[in-house]
Design an enzyme around this catalytic site. Sequence first.
Site, PDB file in Angstrom:
ATOM      1  N   HIS A 187       2.326   2.001  -3.139  1.00 19.33           N
ATOM      2  CA  HIS A 187       1.417   2.963  -3.764  1.00 19.33           C
ATOM      3  C   HIS A 187       1.939   4.386  -3.689  1.00 19.33           C
ATOM      4  O   HIS A 187       1.199   5.334  -3.928  1.00 19.33           O
ATOM      5  CB  HIS A 187       0.035   2.874  -3.119  1.00 19.33           C
ATOM      6  CG  HIS A 187      -0.674   1.589  -3.385  1.00 19.33           C
ATOM      7  ND1 HIS A 187      -1.952   1.319  -2.932  1.00 19.33           N
ATOM      8  CD2 HIS A 187      -0.283   0.460  -4.057  1.00 19.33           C
ATOM      9  CE1 HIS A 187      -2.311   0.103  -3.305  1.00 19.33           C
ATOM     10  NE2 HIS A 187      -1.311  -0.436  -3.980  1.00 19.33           N
TER      11      HIS A 187
ATOM     12  N   ASP B 110       0.860  -1.186   0.000  1.00 20.63           N
ATOM     13  CA  ASP B 110       0.000   0.000   0.000  1.00 20.63           C
ATOM     14  C   ASP B 110       0.895   1.234   0.000  1.00 20.63           C
ATOM     15  O   ASP B 110       2.005   1.171  -0.501  1.00 20.63           O
ATOM     16  CB  ASP B 110      -0.953  -0.031   1.205  1.00 20.63           C
ATOM     17  CG  ASP B 110      -2.288   0.644   0.911  1.00 20.63           C
ATOM     18  OD1 ASP B 110      -2.269   1.849   0.616  1.00 20.63           O
ATOM     19  OD2 ASP B 110      -3.343  -0.018   0.971  1.00 20.63           O
TER      20      ASP B 110
END
Length: 392
Positions: free
Chosen positions: A241, A218
């Site tokens: 991310h 993430d």
Amino acid sequence: MKTTTPLSYLISLLLISLLTSHATASYDITKLGAKPDGKTDSTPSFLKAWTGACNSGKSALIYVPPGKYVVNNVLFNGGQCKNNDITFSIDGTLVAPSDYNVIGKKDEWISFQYVTGVKIYGGSLDANGAMLWACKAKKGNCPQGATSLSFTNSKNIVINGLRSINSQMFHIVINGCENVNIQGVQITAPGNSPNTDGIHVQLSTGVTIMNTGIKTGDDCISIGPGTKNLWIEKVACGPGHGISIGSLAKGLDEPGVENVTVKAAVFTGTQNGLRIKAWGRPSNGFVKQVLFQHVVMRNVENPIVIDQNYCPRNENCPNQVSGIKISQITYQDVKGTSATQIAIKFDCSTMNPCKGIRLEEVELTYKNKPAQSLCTNADGSAHGSVKPTSCL
């Protein structure tokens, strides 16, 4: 045969010597019953050491020798602590129980609350998150999972040289804190591990993150509401991310984000690079005075992105309008390659357009060709060489 002593161990011995020469109390967890066998629950020993250090009234050292120590959910509460100078010197690895339900049914695995002057040097945290991720992938009856390490309502914190692997959820959370210094941290989880953000900061002032490597599933670093005076420098991100301000506008009355610097960061194969993300909902929040400087992108899907229309399930987003006000955002010396044709995307709110965006010396390419930029409701300026051509 001549043998050599690892440099890290020598450094730990030196640190212990320096600290114990001034400390009034020193606590070796193995002398309090902890066993470095990777099987025995050592939680009580850590709590005994914490209680002793808190009651010492002066500088104290908690030492974790080499080995693996099983630790269940543990809260180090400083509410009644007499001590504002407690150091954890960790040469071992703290491991979560093999059954993910043990720590996964609570929000935090290792948490500090209301502490002042806690320092963590070295060591590893292994949350054994893989089995929980597998359960979630099968949509089984799984707990949400725990953050590996959290500091809440604390100040004057140091985290130096720590390694965190395979967290069930977030690796490190800084919440409601003041004056936090994170350096030399290494965070690792597979690129497909869900919600394993590297470092999350919210409602905090004066946080510094430097010389850190983050590989996760993430956001490498996520920046929540109420973050002020955040400095991020020399961070390597990927997979992951990217570095994200947001998600914002989860609520109407939400404190803003301001004075954030991201400097000398490198993104490799990430989903995003530098992202600001807000739900398409009413909010009193804001983002202002942000500097992204000397950043390298290596095959990043969305190198530069502002998204004020975030609403992945189209739920509770009336008219898809974000109330977040975004202004004074500077991108300076951002260079590298995009994995998609649109390397710069500013998708701002119709009600609150982005203001004061500045692009300076930006060079992003796509497959050795010029990339593209896309702007909606965004106002700003370009300076020096800017490629792709600015759409502001």
